[in-house]
Scaffold this motif. Structure first.
Motif, PDB file in Angstrom:
ATOM      1  N   VAL A 164     -19.521  63.002  68.633  1.00 36.61           N
ATOM      2  CA  VAL A 164     -20.356  62.179  67.749  1.00 36.61           C
ATOM      3  C   VAL A 164     -19.906  62.338  66.301  1.00 36.61           C
ATOM      4  N   GLY A 165     -19.646  63.588  65.887  1.00 32.00           N
ATOM      5  CA  GLY A 165     -19.159  63.819  64.524  1.00 32.00           C
ATOM      6  C   GLY A 165     -17.794  63.189  64.283  1.00 32.00           C
ATOM      7  N   VAL A 166     -16.891  63.310  65.265  1.00 35.87           N
ATOM      8  CA  VAL A 166     -15.560  62.700  65.122  1.00 35.87           C
ATOM      9  C   VAL A 166     -15.676  61.183  65.021  1.00 35.87           C
ATOM     10  N   TRP A 167     -16.537  60.611  65.882  1.00 37.16           N
ATOM     11  CA  TRP A 167     -16.730  59.156  65.840  1.00 37.16           C
ATOM     12  C   TRP A 167     -17.207  58.703  64.478  1.00 37.16           C
ATOM     13  N   TRP A 168     -18.200  59.369  63.910  1.00 36.67           N
ATOM     14  CA  TRP A 168     -18.765  58.887  62.666  1.00 36.67           C
ATOM     15  C   TRP A 168     -17.829  59.118  61.484  1.00 36.67           C
ATOM     16  N   LEU A 169     -17.160  60.246  61.436  1.00 36.00           N
ATOM     17  CA  LEU A 169     -16.204  60.491  60.349  1.00 36.00           C
ATOM     18  C   LEU A 169     -15.045  59.490  60.407  1.00 36.00           C
ATOM     19  N   ALA A 170     -14.555  59.219  61.615  1.00 37.13           N
ATOM     20  CA  ALA A 170     -13.473  58.246  61.753  1.00 37.13           C
ATOM     21  C   ALA A 170     -13.946  56.839  61.396  1.00 37.13           C
ATOM     22  N   TRP A 171     -15.204  56.517  61.744  1.00 39.55           N
ATOM     23  CA  TRP A 171     -15.746  55.194  61.405  1.00 39.55           C
ATOM     24  C   TRP A 171     -15.873  55.033  59.896  1.00 39.55           C
ATOM     25  N   LEU A 172     -16.366  56.051  59.205  1.00 38.18           N
ATOM     26  CA  LEU A 172     -16.454  55.985  57.746  1.00 38.18           C
ATOM     27  C   LEU A 172     -15.066  55.900  57.121  1.00 38.18           C
ATOM     28  N   ALA A 173     -14.117  56.666  57.654  1.00 38.61           N
ATOM     29  CA  ALA A 173     -12.748  56.614  57.134  1.00 38.61           C
ATOM     30  C   ALA A 173     -12.148  55.222  57.343  1.00 38.61           C
ATOM     31  N   PHE A 174     -12.433  54.631  58.486  1.00 31.59           N
ATOM     32  CA  PHE A 174     -11.949  53.270  58.739  1.00 31.59           C
ATOM     33  C   PHE A 174     -12.540  52.286  57.741  1.00 31.59           C
ATOM     34  N   GLY A 175     -13.848  52.361  57.504  1.00 27.79           N
ATOM     35  CA  GLY A 175     -14.476  51.436  56.570  1.00 27.79           C
ATOM     36  C   GLY A 175     -13.899  51.557  55.161  1.00 27.79           C
ATOM     37  N   ILE A 176     -13.711  52.782  54.702  1.00 29.25           N
ATOM     38  CA  ILE A 176     -13.164  52.987  53.353  1.00 29.25           C
ATOM     39  C   ILE A 176     -11.717  52.525  53.283  1.00 29.25           C
ATOM     40  N   ALA A 177     -10.905  52.910  54.279  1.00 33.32           N
ATOM     41  CA  ALA A 177      -9.489  52.545  54.263  1.00 33.32           C
ATOM     42  C   ALA A 177      -9.301  51.039  54.372  1.00 33.32           C
ATOM     43  N   ASP A 178     -10.116  50.390  55.201  1.00 30.58           N
ATOM     44  CA  ASP A 178     -10.007  48.935  55.342  1.00 30.58           C
ATOM     45  C   ASP A 178     -10.373  48.233  54.038  1.00 30.58           C
ATOM     46  N   LEU A 179     -11.401  48.750  53.344  1.00 34.81           N
ATOM     47  CA  LEU A 179     -11.772  48.163  52.061  1.00 34.81           C
ATOM     48  C   LEU A 179     -10.666  48.338  51.027  1.00 34.81           C
ATOM     49  N   VAL A 180     -10.084  49.521  50.979  1.00 31.78           N
ATOM     50  CA  VAL A 180      -9.019  49.791  50.005  1.00 31.78           C
ATOM     51  C   VAL A 180      -7.803  48.918  50.270  1.00 31.78           C
ATOM     52  N   THR A 181      -7.409  48.798  51.537  1.00 27.33           N
ATOM     53  CA  THR A 181      -6.238  47.979  51.851  1.00 27.33           C
ATOM     54  C   THR A 181      -6.494  46.496  51.579  1.00 27.33           C
ATOM     55  N   SER A 182      -7.710  46.040  51.823  1.00 26.37           N
ATOM     56  CA  SER A 182      -8.027  44.635  51.539  1.00 26.37           C
ATOM     57  C   SER A 182      -7.941  44.344  50.043  1.00 26.37           C
ATOM     58  N   ILE A 183      -8.473  45.259  49.234  1.00 23.92           N
ATOM     59  CA  ILE A 183      -8.389  45.084  47.774  1.00 23.92           C
ATOM     60  C   ILE A 183      -6.934  45.117  47.312  1.00 23.92           C
ATOM     61  N   ALA A 184      -6.144  46.016  47.892  1.00 20.88           N
ATOM     62  CA  ALA A 184      -4.732  46.105  47.511  1.00 20.88           C
ATOM     63  C   ALA A 184      -3.979  44.831  47.882  1.00 20.88           C
ATOM     64  N   ASP A 185      -4.283  44.260  49.052  1.00 17.95           N
ATOM     65  CA  ASP A 185      -3.617  43.017  49.456  1.00 17.95           C
ATOM     66  C   ASP A 185      -3.968  41.873  48.509  1.00 17.95           C
ATOM     67  N   VAL A 186      -5.237  41.767  48.110  1.00 17.96           N
ATOM     68  CA  VAL A 186      -5.650  40.712  47.193  1.00 17.96           C
ATOM     69  C   VAL A 186      -4.970  40.888  45.836  1.00 17.96           C
ATOM     70  N   ASP A 187      -4.939  42.112  45.343  1.00 16.11           N
ATOM     71  CA  ASP A 187      -4.287  42.356  44.051  1.00 16.11           C
ATOM     72  C   ASP A 187      -2.799  42.012  44.106  1.00 16.11           C
ATOM     73  N   ASP A 188      -2.158  42.348  45.226  1.00 16.48           N
ATOM     74  CA  ASP A 188      -0.725  42.065  45.354  1.00 16.48           C
ATOM     75  C   ASP A 188      -0.466  40.563  45.358  1.00 16.48           C
ATOM     76  N   ARG A 189      -1.306  39.804  46.044  1.00 17.16           N
ATOM     77  CA  ARG A 189      -1.122  38.359  46.091  1.00 17.16           C
ATOM     78  C   ARG A 189      -1.408  37.714  44.734  1.00 17.16           C
ATOM     79  N   LEU A 190      -2.447  38.191  44.050  1.00 16.98           N
ATOM     80  CA  LEU A 190      -2.742  37.641  42.721  1.00 16.98           C
ATOM     81  C   LEU A 190      -1.609  37.940  41.745  1.00 16.98           C
ATOM     82  N   ARG A 191      -1.066  39.133  41.828  1.00 23.96           N
ATOM     83  CA  ARG A 191       0.024  39.492  40.924  1.00 23.96           C
ATOM     84  C   ARG A 191       1.241  38.620  41.170  1.00 23.96           C
ATOM     85  N   ARG A 192       1.576  38.377  42.417  1.00 29.12           N
ATOM     86  CA  ARG A 192       2.714  37.522  42.735  1.00 29.12           C
ATOM     87  C   ARG A 192       2.440  36.069  42.328  1.00 29.12           C
TER      88      ARG A 192
END
Length: 287
Positions: A164-192
């Motif tokens: 249960v602890g592994v599931w929730w920590l991995a789920w939170l890590a996924f949510g944060i990492a997915d948000l960060v990568t989405s913001i990075a992709d948008v910034d990269d496209r706007l810059r180009r």
């Protein structure tokens, strides 16, 4: 003795060596409603696995642009990677929404079942199994607390609590990492776009590398959640079915007895009445 809670057999009297509960305690509290969780648990587990797989394919879709673009070609105009990425994104969205509903319904049913398990320690009401996912800030911890309570009251195992602890920590890590990568992709496209540059192979290569972390996190979270759902579903269903079987065995139905003769007449209390005088000749007028 046979434990009514977990089904283990103990050679000695006293607390069950597996679950620590007295074998004399009933598996279910009388009069409490229970819900079937096996079927929906299997459906939720399949949905979780498909969701993780589809997200991983969507996250690594930029690598198709790198692999399928010929030297000197434009990776942003390759029809096969674009079509594959679009189809995978639509499929991921549909499966994710369906799986989210299945998981919430399963959690609600499993949490309601623990109300019928004697000796459970309820921390949150059953509705938090669903509303806990939608309340801001509370959604960062409430689903994990509800799941931990379900595991504790259903089948208290150390390895399940760890999952249960592994599931929730991995789920939170996924949510944060997915948000960060989405913001990075948008910034990269706007810059180009500001620089007037077309999408290049380096852009898709960087996107594929960034998406590796959330893809790994979602795979770990999915594997842990599938294991917890299937194990808890099996334990709860076995407990509910076992209690129903024991109740039917100890209290067999009594068939109705056929009526073979007329019902006996119950004599009533005698009543006082005037005596009847037999009529004489000539009626009431005599000469």
């Amino acid at each position: 003795m046979h434990c009514q809670t977990c089904g283990a057999d103990s050679p000695t009297a006293g607390a069950c060596p597996r679950c620590g509960v007295s074998p004399d305690r009933p598996a279910l509290s009388p009069g409490m409603r229970t819900f079937a969780v096996h079927g929906i648990g299997v459906a939720a587990a399949i949905g979780v696995g498909l969701t993780a797989l589809l997200y991983t394919l969507v996250a690594l879709a930029p690598a198709l642009h790198v692999l399928l673009t010929p030297p000197g070609g434009d990776p942003g105009r390759q029809p096969v990677p674009l079509a594959a990425e679009g189809l995978l994104s639509v499929a991921y969205l549909l499966v994710f929404l369906t799986t989210a509903a299945l998981v919430m319904v399963w959690m609600f049913r499993a949490r309601k079942n623990t109300d019928a398990f004697p000796g459970g320690r309820k921390v949150l009401a059953a509705h938090w199994a669903i509303t806990g996912w939608w309340v801001p800030v509370a959604s960062l911890a409430v689903p994990c607390v509800v799941m931990a309570g379900i595991v504790r009251d259903s089948l208290d195992r150390v390895w399940l609590r760890v999952l249960v602890g592994v599931w929730w920590l991995a789920w939170l890590a996924f949510g944060i990492a997915d948000l960060v990568t989405s913001i990075a992709d948008v910034d990269d496209r706007l810059r180009r776009a500001e620089q007037g540059l077309a999408p290049g192979l380096d852009q898709y290569r960087d996107a594929a590398l960034r998406n590796t972390l959330p893809a790994l996190a979602v795979l770990v979270a999915a594997a842990a959640l599938v294991a917890v759902v299937l194990r808890v579903s099996a334990a709860q269903q076995a407990r509910i079915d076992g209690a129903a079987w024991r109740a039917a065995l100890l209290s067999p139905a009594i068939p109705p007895q056929p009526v073979t003769g007329p019902s006996p007449q119950v004599p009533g209390d005698p009543t006082v009445a005037s005596p009847q005088v037999p009529p004489g000749p000539g009626g009431t007028i005599g000469a």
